[in-house]
Scaffold this active site. Structure first.
Site, PDB file in Angstrom:
ATOM      1  N   HIS A 184      17.675  88.529 -40.292  1.00  0.00           N
ATOM      2  CA  HIS A 184      18.212  87.361 -39.621  1.00  0.00           C
ATOM      3  C   HIS A 184      19.217  87.791 -38.539  1.00  0.00           C
ATOM      4  CE1 HIS A 184      18.750  82.954 -39.995  1.00  0.00           C
ATOM      5  NE2 HIS A 184      19.967  83.184 -39.543  1.00  0.00           N
ATOM      6  N   ASP A 233      14.306  88.790 -43.495  1.00  0.00           N
ATOM      7  CA  ASP A 233      15.327  87.746 -43.333  1.00  0.00           C
ATOM      8  C   ASP A 233      15.886  87.370 -44.702  1.00  0.00           C
ATOM      9  OD1 ASP A 233      16.774  85.378 -42.851  1.00  0.00           O
ATOM     10  OD2 ASP A 233      15.455  84.829 -41.179  1.00  0.00           O
TER      11      ASP A 233
END
Length: 236
Positions: free
Chosen positions: A205, A174
């Site tokens: 993400h 992420d």
């Protein structure tokens, strides 16, 4: 499948909109679908429709209603992505938790012609994932799930207040929640009796978005399967 309704804001003389998807038969429970920074867009509405298909009353509040009501953005369009970052900078997450609590009250009183539903869960994405964590700590929501929640590492001092089950999906690559933040989340929540953490190696993400360039189908199906089982166990 869905419609928009108005919900009474908590402690304010105002109404805010929410997209509601109603199951074809009596609802098993309610689930609040908390959007990313892109508003109640097609992907969020699809998540609601899928939950309704599984027997839940699904409600997606317009979290930006105070300053950008009705906004729908596409993260794959750079100008719209930058617009969304601007809204994120304006947003007060404390207001957001109050809005979630307002939805909890609405579903427990009866919403969209449904009988009152005592069991209410939440599932949030990105900013919504942070709000799902905050709701678990600040409200009596029955069960919460956060996907790639941002800034949770900065709110671990609230973890003692989590009284009902919480699941967090954490993609290890992420680029908004880096390794140090992930390590802090694991250190702060890994032994919490009410919290379940799942890592997704190499995913980024937005991997569980319903559509668009960010989606990783294998990862999304794994995470969504875990979420379905979690809600079945804790909401019915």
């Amino acid at each position: 499948m869905g419609e928009y309704v108005k919900i009474d804001a908590l402690g304010e003389d105002a109404l805010f909109p929410a997209y509601v998807a109603v199951p074809s038969s009596h609802a098993r429970a309610a689930i609040i679908v908390i959007p990313e920074i892109f508003g109640v867009n097609a992907g969020i509405r699809q998540k609601c429709d899928l939950l309704a298909g599984a027997g839940y009353l699904a409600v997606a509040p317009d979290i930006f209603w105070r300053f950008a009501p009705g906004v729908e953005l596409n993260p794959d369009i750079e100008a719209e992505l930058q617009e969304a970052f601007g809204y994120f900078g304006q947003y007060d997450a404390d207001d957001g938790v109050r809005d979630i609590e307002a939805v909890i009250h609405a579903t427990r009183s009866g919403l969209s012609g449904q009988a009152p539903l005592e069991k209410v869960g939440a599932v949030g994405y990105c900013l919504g994932g942070r709000l799902a964590y905050m709701a678990a700590a600040r409200t009596d929501i029955s069960a919460s799930v956060g996907y790639y929640g941002v800034m949770i590492d900065q709110m671990l001092d609230e973890s003692h207040a989590i009284a009902n089950p919480l699941m967090l999906h954490i993609p290890t690559a992420d680029h908004f929640v880096g390794p140090e933040a992930q390590a802090a989340i694991h250190a702060g929540l890994g032994n919490h009796p009410k919290v379940t953490l799942h890592d997704y190696e190499g995913l980024d993400h937005g991997f569980a978005a319903e559509m668009g360039n960010r989606r990783d189908t294998e990862g999304a199906e794994l995470a969504d399967g875990r979420t379905a089982a979690f809600f079945a166990a804790h909401l019915g």
